[in-house]
Design a protein around this motif. Structure first.
Motif, PDB file in Angstrom:
ATOM      1  N   TYR A  32       0.862  -1.180   0.000  1.00 42.50           N
ATOM      2  CA  TYR A  32       0.000   0.000   0.000  1.00 42.50           C
ATOM      3  C   TYR A  32       0.899   1.231   0.000  1.00 42.50           C
ATOM      4  O   TYR A  32       1.801   1.347   0.828  1.00 42.50           O
ATOM      5  CB  TYR A  32      -0.911  -0.001   1.226  1.00 42.50           C
ATOM      6  N   MET A  34       1.137   5.547  -0.332  1.00 40.74           N
ATOM      7  CA  MET A  34       0.387   6.772  -0.118  1.00 40.74           C
ATOM      8  C   MET A  34       1.273   7.995  -0.268  1.00 40.74           C
ATOM      9  O   MET A  34       2.496   7.913  -0.090  1.00 40.74           O
ATOM     10  CB  MET A  34      -0.202   6.775   1.309  1.00 40.74           C
ATOM     11  N   TYR A  49      -3.713   7.296  -2.631  1.00 35.60           N
ATOM     12  CA  TYR A  49      -3.652   5.986  -1.953  1.00 35.60           C
ATOM     13  C   TYR A  49      -3.736   4.930  -3.045  1.00 35.60           C
ATOM     14  O   TYR A  49      -4.723   4.868  -3.778  1.00 35.60           O
ATOM     15  CB  TYR A  49      -4.814   5.887  -0.975  1.00 35.60           C
TER      16      TYR A  49
ATOM     17  N   GLU B 100      -5.685   3.261   4.674  1.00 26.66           N
ATOM     18  CA  GLU B 100      -6.147   4.581   4.240  1.00 26.66           C
ATOM     19  C   GLU B 100      -6.481   5.374   5.487  1.00 26.66           C
ATOM     20  O   GLU B 100      -7.621   5.374   5.972  1.00 26.66           O
ATOM     21  CB  GLU B 100      -7.364   4.456   3.326  1.00 26.66           C
TER      22      GLU B 100
END
Lengths: 114, 112
Positions: A32, A34, A49, B100
């Motif tokens: 992931y 970001m 993201y 997130e």
């Protein structure tokens, strides 16, 4: 060696230029990715993201991830003075139902000259 | 909708004292994480909580502790403050602990 490397800058470009910000990383488990924008004395604001490799576009911002090279980028088109801030790359190896320990780069200070 | 709110915004403490920082996550979010950001560096992970349970802990001494309440708000406690604890303390909120994460404005702690 840090897990995430980011050039601290400062980077100064004229208004309207295309800005390229980059990070490299060493942990192949990161999935992931970001980008955060942080104005002086404020908290980081999530800009982009993405999961795994590829591109993602949102308005004037494009994020690219190349897992084979362990390299991520953020491009800002038509840069504005209001884009002047510190940009933090961030990444994580884990996601849903697990501890989301996010590893940040040290940040790149960007200044857009009017 | 309100974002992540942290209190207080600024705090000055003396070495050896104790401090409590508070965080309210975004409505509907069940996970809260705490980060420490020293000037000129990126945030460093301290704790993550989800549904009132600790999910993860960073490389910080036992002087640092935290908890999450039934309404998903959270407190970060630091005992026996050191000068090196001076930093911006950030709270991040996420729906279920996925990455997130959305940050609050932070609490700027100065230890003198």
């Amino acid at each position: 060696q840090k897990e995430v490397e980011q050039d601290p800058g400062p980077l100064s470009v004229p208004e309207g230029a295309i800005v390229s910000l980059n990070c490299t990383y060493s942990n192949s488990a990161f999935q992931y990715f970001m980008w955060y924008r942080q104005y002086s004395r404020k908290g980081p604001e999530l800009l982009m993201y993405t999961y795994s490799s590829g591109n993602k576009e949102d308005g004037r911002f494009t994020a690219q991830v190349d897992k084979s090279s362990k390299y991520i980028s953020l491009f800002i088109r038509d840069s504005q003075p209001s884009d002047s801030a510190t940009y933090l790359c961030a990444m994580s190896a884990l996601g849903y139902s697990s501890a989301s320990k996010i590893i940040f780069g040290s940040g790149t200070r960007l200044s857009i000259r009017p | 909708d309100a974002g992540v709110t942290q209190s207080p915004t600024h705090l000055i403490k003396t070495r050896g004292q104790h401090v409590t920082l508070r965080c309210s996550p975004i409505s509907g979010h069940k996970s809260v994480s705490w980060y420490q950001q020293v000037l000129g560096q990126g945030p460093q992970f301290i704790f993550q909580y989800y549904e009132k349970e600790e999910r993860g802990r960073g490389n910080f001494p036992d002087r640092f502790s935290a908890r999450q309440f039934p309404n998903y708000s959270s407190e970060l406690n630091v005992n026996a403050l050191l000068l090196g604890d001076s930093a911006l303390y950030l709270c991040a909120s996420s729906f279920s602990g996925e990455t997130e994460a959305f940050f609050g404005q932070g609490t700027r702690l100065t230890v003198v």
